[in-house]
Design an enzyme around this catalytic site. Structure first.
Site, PDB file in Angstrom:
ATOM      1  N   ILE A 189       0.965  -1.322  -0.023  1.00  0.00           N
ATOM      2  CA  ILE A 189       0.007   0.040  -0.121  1.00  0.00           C
ATOM      3  C   ILE A 189       1.055   1.066   0.068  1.00  0.00           C
ATOM      4  O   ILE A 189       0.678   2.211  -0.699  1.00  0.00           O
ATOM      5  CB  ILE A 189      -0.938  -0.004   1.077  1.00  0.00           C
ATOM      6  CG1 ILE A 189      -1.918  -1.226   1.283  1.00  0.00           C
ATOM      7  CG2 ILE A 189      -1.662   1.397   1.363  1.00  0.00           C
ATOM      8  CD1 ILE A 189      -2.844  -1.317   2.294  1.00  0.00           C
ATOM      9  N   GLU A 232     -13.998  -2.614  16.588  1.00  0.00           N
ATOM     10  CA  GLU A 232     -14.981  -2.373  15.657  1.00  0.00           C
ATOM     11  C   GLU A 232     -16.079  -3.234  15.719  1.00  0.00           C
ATOM     12  O   GLU A 232     -15.971  -4.347  15.835  1.00  0.00           O
ATOM     13  CB  GLU A 232     -14.233  -2.685  14.279  1.00  0.00           C
ATOM     14  CG  GLU A 232     -13.201  -1.754  14.024  1.00  0.00           C
ATOM     15  CD  GLU A 232     -12.271  -1.790  12.697  1.00  0.00           C
ATOM     16  OE1 GLU A 232     -12.886  -2.945  12.003  1.00  0.00           O
ATOM     17  OE2 GLU A 232     -11.496  -1.128  12.266  1.00  0.00           O
ATOM     18  N   HIS A 278     -14.117   1.085   8.179  1.00  0.00           N
ATOM     19  CA  HIS A 278     -13.024   0.074   7.584  1.00  0.00           C
ATOM     20  C   HIS A 278     -13.608  -0.199   6.357  1.00  0.00           C
ATOM     21  O   HIS A 278     -13.930  -1.450   5.726  1.00  0.00           O
ATOM     22  CB  HIS A 278     -13.283  -1.068   8.660  1.00  0.00           C
ATOM     23  CG  HIS A 278     -11.865  -1.850   8.459  1.00  0.00           C
ATOM     24  ND1 HIS A 278     -11.647  -2.505   9.301  1.00  0.00           N
ATOM     25  CD2 HIS A 278     -11.132  -2.120   7.284  1.00  0.00           C
ATOM     26  CE1 HIS A 278     -10.463  -3.323   8.961  1.00  0.00           C
ATOM     27  NE2 HIS A 278     -10.250  -2.893   7.824  1.00  0.00           N
ATOM     28  N   ASP A 310      -9.942   5.144   9.178  1.00  0.00           N
ATOM     29  CA  ASP A 310     -10.737   4.200   8.638  1.00  0.00           C
ATOM     30  C   ASP A 310     -10.899   2.648   9.480  1.00  0.00           C
ATOM     31  O   ASP A 310     -11.728   1.887   9.345  1.00  0.00           O
ATOM     32  CB  ASP A 310     -10.309   3.637   7.297  1.00  0.00           C
ATOM     33  CG  ASP A 310     -11.133   2.765   6.563  1.00  0.00           C
ATOM     34  OD1 ASP A 310     -12.531   2.901   6.681  1.00  0.00           O
ATOM     35  OD2 ASP A 310     -10.804   1.715   6.042  1.00  0.00           O
ATOM     36  N   ARG A 327      -4.586  -0.691  11.008  1.00  0.00           N
ATOM     37  CA  ARG A 327      -5.245  -1.306  12.143  1.00  0.00           C
ATOM     38  C   ARG A 327      -5.347  -0.142  13.346  1.00  0.00           C
ATOM     39  O   ARG A 327      -4.557   0.478  13.625  1.00  0.00           O
ATOM     40  CB  ARG A 327      -4.540  -2.519  12.897  1.00  0.00           C
ATOM     41  CG  ARG A 327      -4.485  -3.686  11.838  1.00  0.00           C
ATOM     42  CD  ARG A 327      -6.039  -4.378  11.483  1.00  0.00           C
ATOM     43  NE  ARG A 327      -6.109  -5.493  10.981  1.00  0.00           N
ATOM     44  CZ  ARG A 327      -6.252  -5.392   9.593  1.00  0.00           C
ATOM     45  NH1 ARG A 327      -6.490  -4.439   9.029  1.00  0.00           N
ATOM     46  NH2 ARG A 327      -6.384  -6.595   8.821  1.00  0.00           N
ATOM     47  N   GLY A 353     -11.514   0.596   3.539  1.00  0.00           N
ATOM     48  CA  GLY A 353     -10.264   0.823   2.661  1.00  0.00           C
ATOM     49  C   GLY A 353     -10.213   0.010   1.625  1.00  0.00           C
ATOM     50  O   GLY A 353      -9.928   0.090   0.572  1.00  0.00           O
TER      51      GLY A 353
END
Length: 315
Positions: free
Chosen positions: A155, A264, A280, A259, A235, A282
């Site tokens: 990434i 979560e 979340h 994000d 994370r 992404g």
């Protein structure tokens, strides 16, 4: 072969197609909804006679693995495997594989959206305008600013390519330094402290492990520029959220985009003008989900043919 498939929310639109293809390979497939997968007792009950377990964000610890009497293989629908006790799985003779890099473009593109959104206050001004306010606001350009990449993996590398369009300076910190790629992308490796203090946009791309839990804490936030932006697409537990929210409340840094959260879904989302929060998403694009599905189905096909599995996670 019996497959237990915990269907992550992003895979709902295509999971039936995946099931059909797995059944064509001779598999017997049982699906759990995202909500069912969040209840360990349901997973423990259903995993008992499964040969293969396909999952996204479901936590698989020792208690779940001990219930999987026939399990041979766990397939992660994505890259990060921090929700799986890989070491214990290996001890039990269970293979873990993932789909590295398949959602990297999706995540990198979202980072650009965050960078522009924070710099130009898009979310805040959108809400104000819809409420009848027509008040102009000065923003910041990305052009010529310094991007700090914390974790120079797939990434981070794709992000470094994209920001060339903005002629940004590029810094990176990584435990595993790919000097050749960094040189080709004009990325300079720096110390962690230099990354924190020199970045206008600090993007967290590194995987979560025991050494970087809450590594972005109050002391790090104080090192950042007062107008810098922090973006986390990795994370949630890498950031001390309380310290971040306290810093945002007093405008210690320019803003943040998250994000991912440590819990979560999160227990609370602060109502702060300099904070963007998404659930979340992404890697959640039509294209990336299809790529991950293709890798998963190819691997199941290989498994059914007795061929080596691709992308096995090493302990």
């Amino acid at each position: 072969m019996k497959i237990l498939f915990s269907v992550g929310n992003a895979f709902v639109p295509i999971h039936q197609e995946m099931v059909v293809q797995m059944e064509q390979l001779g598999a017997e497939v049982e699906c759990l909804t995202f909500e069912q997968s969040m209840h360990p007792e349901i997973v423990k009950e259903r995993i008992e006679d499964a040969d293969i377990y396909i999952l996204a964000v479901t936590k698989v610890g020792r208690d779940v693995i001990d219930c999987a009497k026939s399990l041979k293989w766990m397939i992660k629908l994505g890259t990060g495997v921090d929700n799986i006790d890989v070491m214990y799985a290996a001890k039990k003779g269970i293979i873990v594989s993932n789909a590295p890099g398949q959602n990297a473009w999706s995540v990198a593109e979202l980072v650009i959206g965050y960078m522009i959104g924070l710099s130009r206050k898009v979310s805040l001004l959108d809400a104000r305008t819809k409420n009848g306010s027509w008040k102009h606001s000065l923003g910041l350009e990305l052009y010529g600013k310094t991007l700090g990449i914390f974790g120079f993996g797939t990434i981070g590398k794709k992000l470094a390519r994209i920001v060339d369009a903005f002629q940004m300076n590029k810094l990176a910190f990584s435990y595993h330094q790919d000097e050749k790629t960094a040189e080709s992308l004009h990325v300079s490796f720096v110390s962690m402290d230099q990354l924190f203090s020199q970045s206008d946009y600090l993007v967290i791309c590194t995987a979560l492990n025991q050494t970087n839990y809450h590594i972005i804490d109050a002391s790090v936030l104080k090192k950042m520029k007062p107008n810098a932006f922090l973006i986390n697409i990795s994370r949630g537990a890498i950031i001390d959220e309380k310290a971040l929210f306290d810093a945002l409340k007093i405008n210690e840094i320019g803003g943040a985009a998250l994000d991912v959260r440590e819990i979560e879904p999160p227990e609370m989302v602060p109502d702060l003008n300099n904070l963007l929060v998404t659930p979340h998403i992404g890697g959640s694009t039509i294209e990336s989900i299809q790529r991950i599905a293709d890798v998963t189905l190819e691997n199941i096909h290989r498994f059914s043919q007795g061929k080596p599995i691709l992308h096995v996670v090493k302990c």
